[in-house]
Design a protein around this motif. Structure first.
Motif, PDB file in Angstrom:
ATOM      1  N   THR A 311      -0.959  10.943   6.081  1.00 23.94           N
ATOM      2  CA  THR A 311      -1.337  11.378   4.757  1.00 23.94           C
ATOM      3  C   THR A 311      -2.495  10.512   4.337  1.00 23.94           C
ATOM      4  O   THR A 311      -3.443  10.885   3.246  1.00 23.94           O
ATOM      5  N   ASP A 312      -3.117   9.494   5.180  1.00 22.16           N
ATOM      6  CA  ASP A 312      -4.406   8.872   4.811  1.00 22.16           C
ATOM      7  C   ASP A 312      -5.550   9.890   5.097  1.00 22.16           C
ATOM      8  O   ASP A 312      -6.572   9.583   4.244  1.00 22.16           O
ATOM      9  N   PHE A 313      -5.415  10.749   5.742  1.00 23.03           N
ATOM     10  CA  PHE A 313      -6.551  11.609   6.194  1.00 23.03           C
ATOM     11  C   PHE A 313      -6.788  12.562   4.959  1.00 23.03           C
ATOM     12  O   PHE A 313      -7.806  12.795   4.672  1.00 23.03           O
ATOM     13  N   GLU A 314      -5.550  12.823   4.319  1.00 20.97           N
ATOM     14  CA  GLU A 314      -5.685  13.666   3.002  1.00 20.97           C
ATOM     15  C   GLU A 314      -6.300  12.930   1.917  1.00 20.97           C
ATOM     16  O   GLU A 314      -7.236  13.547   1.236  1.00 20.97           O
ATOM     17  N   LYS A 315      -5.774  11.852   1.681  1.00 23.23           N
ATOM     18  CA  LYS A 315      -6.126  11.072   0.447  1.00 23.23           C
ATOM     19  C   LYS A 315      -7.794  10.815   0.670  1.00 23.23           C
ATOM     20  O   LYS A 315      -8.475  10.788  -0.459  1.00 23.23           O
ATOM     21  N   GLY A 316      -8.305  10.271   1.867  1.00 24.73           N
ATOM     22  CA  GLY A 316      -9.870  10.113   2.033  1.00 24.73           C
ATOM     23  C   GLY A 316     -10.342  10.989   2.362  1.00 24.73           C
ATOM     24  O   GLY A 316     -11.439  10.802   2.873  1.00 24.73           O
ATOM     25  N   PHE A 317      -9.911  12.342   2.443  1.00 23.02           N
ATOM     26  CA  PHE A 317     -10.932  13.580   3.032  1.00 23.02           C
ATOM     27  C   PHE A 317     -12.114  13.484   2.711  1.00 23.02           C
ATOM     28  O   PHE A 317     -12.328  13.508   1.415  1.00 23.02           O
ATOM     29  N   ILE A 318     -13.184  13.573   3.499  1.00 23.92           N
ATOM     30  CA  ILE A 318     -14.648  13.793   3.211  1.00 23.92           C
ATOM     31  C   ILE A 318     -15.000  15.230   3.673  1.00 23.92           C
ATOM     32  O   ILE A 318     -15.457  15.952   2.623  1.00 23.92           O
TER      33      ILE A 318
END
Length: 364
Positions: A311-318
Motif C-alpha cells: 500500500t505504501d507503493f501506491e500512496k507514495g507513487f512517483i
C-alpha cells in the motif's frame, strides 16, 4: 493472489475429482453425495511460461508465480437454500469467492450414480441456479424489510438501495441471476455489501468422458448454448484424464498432452478462462532477488498496480519504469531495453498492459 474460485455442482458430477486433479490437495472423493463435509481449499500457482523466460535473463534467486485459490464446496441439491442436504452453511462459503466454477456432468456412466437418476446438464444447471437464486432472494427480502423500517429517516442512499434490491428481486423471481440485471458502477457499489451469490461471474466446466475430450457430445453443446445466453465461459475437462495428468511432471506431462492433442492441461485452461471472465491481467517485476508475477484488473492504473505489492507503493507513487514483455525479452533485459529506448517512464495515469515488466519509484 490471482482470484478465489468456488467449485459448485450437484453431487457426483466430478467436483472433488477435478479439484484434486488441479490442486493435488487430496480432497476425499467417493461415489455418494456429500463426501465433502467441509469446504476443501487448494492454492495453486498460476502457470505462466513468461516467468521462466524472464528468469533466464535475470537469473534471480527465486521465481514467484501469482496464485489462485480453489474452494471445493459440497454438492448442492434441491432445497439447499432451505437447509436440505448440507444446506445454508455451504451457500455461505460461495459468498466468499470471486467467481464460481460450475461443474456440469456431461458423461454417462452406470457405475456413477446421478442424484436425479439420469444425466441432464440443463436440468442440473437449473437446480443449482434455482438454489442460488432462492438464497439471494432470502438475503434481499431480509434486507428490504430491514431497510423499509430504516428508510423512514429519509436516508436517500438507503432508499436508492431499496430500489436496486427490488429490481434485483424481480429478476431473481423470474429465474434470472442478479448479474443479468444491468447496474452501473454506483449501483454495484451500493449493493456490494449484500454479497449476492448470483452476482458473481460463472465459468461452466463440462466434465466429459475419456472418449469425448473435444466435447462433441450433445450434452456439452447444451452447456455451451446455455452459457451463450449468459455471456459465460465454458471449459471442457475430463476429470479422470486430469487426474492422470496431475501425476506427471515436465516432459512426461507435455508428451501426454501432445498425445491428447492439447496445448495445456485443464488447470491452465480453467485459470485462463477465469482471468478472462474476471477481466484480470498479469504484470511482472524482475530483479536479482526474484522474478515475480502480479495480478491486477484489466485497466488498472500504475499506482494501483504498485499497491498490489504494498500500500505504501501506491500512496507514495512517483512513477513507473515500464518495458513491454516482448521488448524486455528481445532486448536481453532492462539494460538492453533502455539502450534501445524501449524502457518508458510512466506516470499516475498509465494503464497497465498484460505482460508489462515494471519497476516503481515512490516516496516513503
Amino acid at each position: 493472489m490471482g482470484f478465489k474460485c468456488g467449485i459448485v455442482g450437484l453431487p457426483n458430477v466430478g467436483k472433488s475429482t477435478i479439484f484434486n486433479a488441479i490442486t493435488s490437495a487430496g480432497a476425499e472423493s467417493a461415489n455418494y453425495p456429500f463426501c465433502t463435509i467441509e469446504p476443501n481449499v487448494g492454492v495453486v500457482a498460476v502457470p505462466d511460461p513468461r516467468l521462466n523466460e524472464l528468469a533466464n535473463i535475470v537469473t534471480p534467486k527465486e521465481i514467484v508465480p501469482t496464485a489462485m485459490e480453489f474452494v471445493d464446496i459440497a454438492g448442492l441439491v434441491r432445497g439447499a437454500s432451505q437447509g436440505e442436504g448440507l444446506g445454508n452453511q455451504f451457500l455461505g462459503h460461495i459468498r466468499q469467492v470471486d467467481a464460481i466454477a460450475h461443474i456440469v456432468r456431461c458423461f454417462e456412466d452406470d457405475n456413477v450414480v446421478h442424484v436425479d437418476g439420469d444425466v441432464d446438464p440443463l436440468r442440473d444447471i437449473e437446480v443449482i441456479q434455482t438454489e442460488l437464486n432462492l438464497a439471494d432472494l432470502d438475503s434481499i427480502d431480509k434486507r428490504i424489510q430491514r431497510g423499509k423500517k430504516q428508510a423512514r429517516s429519509g436516508d436517500k442512499q438507503l432508499q436508492q438501495e431499496l430500489q436496486i434490491l427490488e429490481k434485483l428481486a424481480v429478476a431473481l423471481n423470474d429465474g434470472l441471476p442478479a448479474r443479468s440485471v444491468n447496474l452501473d458502477d454506483e449501483e454495484l457499489r451500493i449493493i456490494a455489501e449484500v454479497h449476492l451469490i448470483t452476482m458473481k461471474p460463472v465459468l461452466y466446466v463440462a466434465n466429459v468422458a475419456e472418449d469425448d475430450l473435444e466435447g462433441s457430445h450433445p450434452f456439452v453443446q447444451k452447456v455451451r448454448d446455455h452459457a451463450l445466453t449468459e455471456n459465460a465461459e465454458v471449459v471442457t475437462i475430463c476429470g479422470k484424464i486430469e487426474s492422470e495428468i496431475a501425476e506427471l511432471d515436465g516432459e512426461e506431462k507435455q508428451e501426454f498432452l501432445d498425445e491428447l492433442g492439447f496445448a495445456e492441461a485443464g488447470l491452465e485452461r480453467t485459470i485462463h478462462a477465469g482471468y478472462r471472465l474476471l477481466g484480470l491481467i498479469t504484470y511482472f517485476t524482475a530483479g536479482p532477488k526474484e522474478v515475480r508475477a502480479w495480478t491486477v484488473s484489466d485497466g488498472a492504473l500504475a499506482p494501483q498496480a504498485a499497491g498490489v505489492i504494498h500500500t505504501d507503493f501506491e500512496k507514495g507513487f512517483i512513477r513507473a519504469e515500464v518495458t513491454a514483455y516482448d521488448d524486455y525479452v528481445n532486448s536481453g533485459g532492462e539494460a538492453g531495453a533502455k539502450e534501445k529506448g524501449l524502457l518508458r517512464l510512466e506516470g499516475k495515469d498509465y494503464r497497465v498492459v498484460d505482460g508489462d515488466v515494471m519497476h516503481f519509484r515512490f516516496n516513503v
